[in-house]
Motif scaffolding. Structure first.
Motif, PDB file in Angstrom:
ATOM      1  N   LEU A   1      15.100  -0.682   5.126  1.00 12.09           N
ATOM      2  CA  LEU A   1      14.582   0.428   4.360  1.00 12.09           C
ATOM      3  C   LEU A   1      12.943   0.611   4.529  1.00 12.09           C
ATOM      4  N   PHE A   2      12.466  -0.467   4.554  1.00 12.03           N
ATOM      5  CA  PHE A   2      11.055  -0.562   4.498  1.00 12.03           C
ATOM      6  C   PHE A   2      10.314  -0.915   5.588  1.00 12.03           C
ATOM      7  N   THR A   3      10.926  -0.597   6.787  1.00  9.34           N
ATOM      8  CA  THR A   3      10.050  -0.578   8.098  1.00  9.34           C
ATOM      9  C   THR A   3      10.157   0.647   8.975  1.00  9.34           C
ATOM     10  N   THR A   4       9.594   0.633  10.041  1.00 11.70           N
ATOM     11  CA  THR A   4       9.757   1.718  10.912  1.00 11.70           C
ATOM     12  C   THR A   4       9.960   1.043  12.038  1.00 11.70           C
TER      13      THR A   4
ATOM     14  N   TYR B   1       3.749   0.946   4.438  1.00  6.47           N
ATOM     15  CA  TYR B   1       4.995   1.780   4.531  1.00  6.47           C
ATOM     16  C   TYR B   1       5.632   1.959   3.275  1.00  6.47           C
ATOM     17  N   THR B   2       6.105   0.656   2.807  1.00  5.44           N
ATOM     18  CA  THR B   2       6.605   0.629   1.461  1.00  5.44           C
ATOM     19  C   THR B   2       6.047   1.316   0.246  1.00  5.44           C
ATOM     20  N   LEU B   3       4.758   1.100   0.106  1.00  6.17           N
ATOM     21  CA  LEU B   3       4.025   2.047  -0.786  1.00  6.17           C
ATOM     22  C   LEU B   3       4.131   3.501  -0.549  1.00  6.17           C
ATOM     23  N   SER B   4       3.889   3.991   0.609  1.00  8.61           N
ATOM     24  CA  SER B   4       4.074   5.502   0.900  1.00  8.61           C
ATOM     25  C   SER B   4       5.718   5.676   0.612  1.00  8.61           C
ATOM     26  N   PHE B   5       6.528   5.023   1.020  1.00 13.61           N
ATOM     27  CA  PHE B   5       7.963   5.343   0.815  1.00 13.61           C
ATOM     28  C   PHE B   5       8.237   5.467  -0.732  1.00 13.61           C
ATOM     29  N   LEU B   6       7.792   4.564  -1.567  1.00 18.51           N
ATOM     30  CA  LEU B   6       7.934   4.593  -2.944  1.00 18.51           C
ATOM     31  C   LEU B   6       7.224   5.557  -3.533  1.00 18.51           C
TER      32      LEU B   6
END
Length: 162
Positions: A15-18, A50-55
């Motif tokens: 979920l928290f990667t590309t 990426y996690t911060l951006s996703f959230l």
């Protein structure tokens, strides 16, 4: 059980990667040892960004699962979810944590047995409203031998030696 834990952890990591971050992870072991530590930090930094951006893009979104949420009553009532959670945590626990988890499970089971005994006593009091020969509910056990008490404990799943 461990396969399910692995799937949950993998789902969280996915979920928290590309794909780019995954490719960097594949590249990491092929770097020179002196370059690996800095590159590993760089990968973790990309994951954090990426996690911060996703959230930020998905505020308040349930990230994973549809299991029972933790709440004040999580340890009350039907304890199947509680035991499942504790069992899922067990493979990732050290010896001290494992002992604590086992103690928590035992405590919950004992409290449940105690509640069942209290319900039984209440039922007996309703059946015999005139009492059992005294004001103290424990008086009904006073004439019993140790073997009689042992059979009561065994009936409720307990060990008479505890």
């Amino acid at each position: 059980m461990e396969e399910q834990n692995s799937k949950t952890i993998t789902a969280f990591d996915s979920l928290f990667t590309t794909n780019r971050i995954q490719m960097l992870k594949i590249l990491l072991p092929r770097l020179a040892p002196e370059q690996q530590s800095g590159f590993a930090v760089y990968i973790k930094l990309l994951e954090l960004q990426y996690t911060l951006s996703f959230l930020r893009r998905h505020p308040g979104m349930r990230l994973m699962g549809s299991g029972k949420q933790l709440s004040a009553d999580f340890f009350q009532g039907d304890n199947a979810d509680t035991f499942e959670l504790l069992d899922e945590m067990m493979p990732f626990s050290g010896p001290k944590e494992r002992a604590r988890i086992e103690n928590i499970k035992n405590m919950i089971m004992n409290l449940k047995k105690m509640q069942e005994m209290m319900e039984m006593i209440q039922m007996l009091q309703e059946l015999f409203p005139e009492g059992m020969g005294g004001d103290n509910p424990m008086d009904m056990f006073s004439g019993m031998s140790d073997s009689g008490l042992s059979s009561i404990f065994q009936m409720f799943g307990g060990d008479s030696s505890e």
